[in-house]
Design an enzyme around this catalytic site. Structure first.
Site, PDB file in Angstrom:
ATOM      1  N   GLU A 243       0.810  -1.228   0.140  1.00  0.00           N
ATOM      2  CA  GLU A 243      -0.055  -0.108   0.026  1.00  0.00           C
ATOM      3  C   GLU A 243       0.812   1.197   0.116  1.00  0.00           C
ATOM      4  OE1 GLU A 243      -3.123   0.284  -0.334  1.00  0.00           O
ATOM      5  OE2 GLU A 243      -3.949  -1.685   0.350  1.00  0.00           O
ATOM      6  N   CYS A 277      -2.570   9.227   2.072  1.00  0.00           N
ATOM      7  CA  CYS A 277      -2.051   8.607   0.973  1.00  0.00           C
ATOM      8  C   CYS A 277      -3.123   8.941  -0.134  1.00  0.00           C
ATOM      9  CB  CYS A 277      -1.839   7.110   1.232  1.00  0.00           C
ATOM     10  SG  CYS A 277      -3.112   6.363   1.724  1.00  0.00           S
TER      11      CYS A 277
HETATM   12  P1  NAD Z   1       7.912   5.384   4.623  1.00  0.00           P
HETATM   13  O1  NAD Z   1       7.960   4.613   3.530  1.00  0.00           O
HETATM   14  O2  NAD Z   1       9.220   6.305   4.871  1.00  0.00           O
HETATM   15  O3  NAD Z   1       7.938   4.727   6.104  1.00  0.00           O
HETATM   16  C1  NAD Z   1       6.806   3.869   6.174  1.00  0.00           C
HETATM   17  C2  NAD Z   1       7.278   2.723   7.264  1.00  0.00           C
HETATM   18  O4  NAD Z   1       8.544   2.089   6.879  1.00  0.00           O
HETATM   19  C3  NAD Z   1       7.652   3.314   8.655  1.00  0.00           C
HETATM   20  O5  NAD Z   1       7.127   2.606   9.657  1.00  0.00           O
HETATM   21  C4  NAD Z   1       9.112   3.628   8.510  1.00  0.00           C
HETATM   22  O6  NAD Z   1      10.018   3.160   9.753  1.00  0.00           O
HETATM   23  C5  NAD Z   1       9.389   2.051   7.591  1.00  0.00           C
HETATM   24  N1  NAD Z   1      10.475   2.099   7.069  1.00  0.00           N
HETATM   25  C6  NAD Z   1      11.590   3.059   6.423  1.00  0.00           C
HETATM   26  N2  NAD Z   1      12.387   2.645   6.236  1.00  0.00           N
HETATM   27  C7  NAD Z   1      12.459   1.440   5.947  1.00  0.00           C
HETATM   28  C8  NAD Z   1      13.419   0.218   5.530  1.00  0.00           C
HETATM   29  N3  NAD Z   1      14.483   0.584   4.895  1.00  0.00           N
HETATM   30  N4  NAD Z   1      12.933  -1.059   5.523  1.00  0.00           N
HETATM   31  C9  NAD Z   1      12.004  -1.284   6.091  1.00  0.00           C
HETATM   32  N5  NAD Z   1      11.085  -0.370   6.611  1.00  0.00           N
HETATM   33  C10 NAD Z   1      11.324   0.963   6.493  1.00  0.00           C
HETATM   34  O7  NAD Z   1       6.667   6.428   4.739  1.00  0.00           O
HETATM   35  P2  NAD Z   1       6.083   7.548   5.631  1.00  0.00           P
HETATM   36  O8  NAD Z   1       6.791   8.761   5.412  1.00  0.00           O
HETATM   37  O9  NAD Z   1       6.230   7.070   7.076  1.00  0.00           O
HETATM   38  O10 NAD Z   1       4.744   7.498   5.098  1.00  0.00           O
HETATM   39  C11 NAD Z   1       4.385   8.398   4.190  1.00  0.00           C
HETATM   40  C12 NAD Z   1       4.109   7.517   3.025  1.00  0.00           C
HETATM   41  O11 NAD Z   1       3.263   6.137   3.074  1.00  0.00           O
HETATM   42  C13 NAD Z   1       3.388   8.259   1.827  1.00  0.00           C
HETATM   43  O12 NAD Z   1       4.285   7.953   0.701  1.00  0.00           O
HETATM   44  C14 NAD Z   1       1.921   7.715   1.971  1.00  0.00           C
HETATM   45  O13 NAD Z   1       1.454   7.999   0.457  1.00  0.00           O
HETATM   46  C15 NAD Z   1       2.012   6.115   2.095  1.00  0.00           C
HETATM   47  N6  NAD Z   1       0.908   5.600   2.454  1.00  0.00           N
HETATM   48  C16 NAD Z   1       0.086   5.000   1.788  1.00  0.00           C
HETATM   49  C17 NAD Z   1      -0.993   4.247   2.365  1.00  0.00           C
HETATM   50  C18 NAD Z   1      -1.621   3.389   1.563  1.00  0.00           C
HETATM   51  O14 NAD Z   1      -2.746   2.790   1.815  1.00  0.00           O
HETATM   52  N7  NAD Z   1      -1.283   3.228   0.279  1.00  0.00           N
HETATM   53  C19 NAD Z   1      -1.533   4.762   3.539  1.00  0.00           C
HETATM   54  C20 NAD Z   1      -0.691   5.848   4.269  1.00  0.00           C
HETATM   55  C21 NAD Z   1       0.577   6.143   3.828  1.00  0.00           C
END
Ligand code: NAD
Length: 473
Positions: A243, A277
């Site tokens: 997602e 998102c």
């Molecule tokens: P992010 O990808 O930076 O982080 C998401 C999660 O992944 C966090 O818990 C983070 O700690 C973890 N993470 C970071 N680096 C990682 C790695 N190398 N390996 C594994 N896990 C890791 O995103 P964010 O800034 O926290 O959230 C915003 C993003 O999430 C936006 O792009 C938004 O559109 C997306 N989002 C999508 C949905 C959906 O349902 N499609 C819903 C909410 C948010």
């Protein structure tokens, strides 16, 4: 952390502070998980899976329903925690708790509806039977913007399907996820069925991704991290739900109720300070109604009150952290340098002392190839531009690699059909900005992801089909 039914510290004993983005002050601390903790959580989930997979679906349903009820009973307490951890207004946090409770309720029912199929055979001595079995141990990693709803959309279908789960919430909002994990524990889910490890991502996720016992991952977050996890999943051929991010277009046709559309768009845009998102981000408004749209949008935005989300009068809280604030400020500056016009906002408010606040911002006439129109603006920025005709606007709306949500406003049934079928997105809202609920499927196309959460489809992500060919000898 919750591992094998017990609330535990990290193996290293280390903890880290969780910061309130409205005050920049710590609100508490949680354990900093190590590889050993992740391993212990996978061990617990693997052992628990042997029993949970064979637990009668009616029993799984009963316990999930209890989780839903407990969450609803704790609405005020959990909502307050969400607001303190990520800053969203308290009414939005309460809405999230309500939606989370509904997800558990919905999947309590789905646990009893995992139907198989009998396929008619070519001759009378044969039976073709298809049944569905839980995939096994699941790992769930989520973003912070809906800290409990995003995790519930993974825990509830996984547990309903008979899987066990290891959850890693975002580092920004671990407390709210732990609060629902406690509800799972107190509702009688057996030890090891739901485990939560908190801390920085890499240590936990690298260990989980390398472990063959974890058969599936479900991730909610950005496209770059999603790609990284997909690459890692190849090593052990894990099933994957992704997602990921979006950059949702909104097409406002000339026959729309423009004022209603502008108000609905701005209210949706600035929900959770634009950190959603599904947030509408690129507004394509027909040139004949652009001025009316901008006027109504600006009127709506200037009425919005910024502040600490615990104050019930507040409409928009802060951004989640200083990194997000820096990124939003930089994106606004770049888009103005690239020739767009600032309609309102575009800076940090002067009246609020501390906290990562940024004014709700409307920018007009950004070029299609500008940073604002091509990079996901995960913050309170609405980019408005005009269009002339249908084919042109569809091409522009579909031009990006994102394909999560899209919206359109029109009073014509024909345009509603034509637009919703032409838009490349997993979810399309017509005359509404509501993109998700427990009973409807949510998820993206193109680089916005794979798989669906919610609805009858959500549970399929946690099931393997088994075909039995029975020869009656
Ligand atoms: P992010 O990808 O930076 O982080 C998401 C999660 O992944 C966090 O818990 C983070 O700690 C973890 N993470 C970071 N680096 C990682 C790695 N190398 N390996 C594994 N896990 C890791 O995103 P964010 O800034 O926290 O959230 C915003 C993003 O999430 C936006 O792009 C938004 O559109 C997306 N989002 C999508 C949905 C959906 O349902 N499609 C819903 C909410 C948010």
């Amino acid at each position: 952390m919750l591992i094998n039914g017990e609330l535990v510290e990290s193996a290293s004993g280390q903890r880290y502070d969780v910061i309130n983005p409205a005050t920049e002050e710590p609100i508490g601390s949680v354990p900093q998980a190590t590889t050993a903790d992740a391993q212990a959580a996978i061990d617990a989930a693997s052992v628990a899976f042997r029993q949970w997979r064979n637990t009668d679906p009616w029993e799984r349903a009963r316990r999930l329903r209890r989780v839903s009820i407990l969450i609803a009973e704790r609405t005020d307490e959990i909502a307050e925690l969400i607001t303190e951890e990520i800053g969203k207004p308290i009414a939005e946090s309460k809405g999230e708790v309500h939606a989370t409770s509904e997800v558990f309720d919905w999947y309590a029912d789905e646990a009893r509806r995992i139907y198989g199929t009998i396929i008619p055979a070519r001759n009378g001595n044969v039976r073709h039977q298809v049944t569905f079995e839980p995939v096994g141990v699941v790992a769930a990693f989520t973003a912070w913007n809906f800290p409990i709803l995003l995790m519930a959309r993974k825990i509830a279908p996984a547990v309903a399907a008979g899987c066990t789960i290891v959850c890693r919430p975002s580092e920004e909002a671990p407390g709210a996820t732990l609060a629902i994990a406690k509800c799972c524990m107190e509702a009688g889910l057996p030890d090891g069925v739901v485990n939560v490890v908190t801390g920085m991502p890499q240590l936990v996720t690298d260990c989980v991704m390398a472990d063959e016992r974890v058969r599936k991952i479900s991730f909610t977050g950005s496209v770059p991290v999603g790609k990284h996890l997909v690459r890692q999943s190849a090593e052990t051929i894990k099933r994957v739900t992704m997602e990921l991010g979006g950059h949702a277009p909104v097409i406002v046709h000339p026959d729309a109720d423009v004022e209603m559309a502008a108000r609905a768009c701005m209210q949706a845009k600035f929900r959770n300070a634009g950190q959603v998102c599904a947030s509408p981000t690129r507004f394509y408004v027909h040139e004949t109604v652009l001025d009316a749209f901008l006027q109504a949008a600006r009127d709506t935005v200037t009425e919005m009150r910024l502040g600490n989300g615990l104050d019930p009068e507040v409409d928009m809280g802060p951004l989640v952290n200083s990194r997000r604030l820096d990124e939003v400020s930089a994106l606004v500056e770049r888009s103005l340098e690239e020739g767009a016009d600032l309609i309102c906002g575009g800076k940090q408010p002067e009246t609020i002392g501390s906290g990562y606040f940024y004014e709700p911002t409307i920018i007009a006439h950004a070029k299609d190839d500008s940073s604002l129109m091509t990079e996901e603006p995960f913050g309170p920025i609405a980019a408005v531009s005009s269009f002339k005709d249908f084919d042109e606007v569809i091409e522009r709306a579909n031009a990006l690699e994102f394909g999560l949500c899209a919206y359109t406003f029109t009073q014509s049934l024909e345009l509603a059909h034509k637009t919703s079928s032409a838009l490349e997105a997993g979810v399309v809202g017509v005359n509404t900005m509501i993109a998700s609920s427990a009973e409807t499927p949510f998820g993206g196309t193109k680089q916005s992801g794979w798989g669906r959460e919610g609805s009858f489809l959500g549970i399929e992500e946690y099931l393997n089909a088994k075909y039995v060919h029975l020869a009656l000898v």
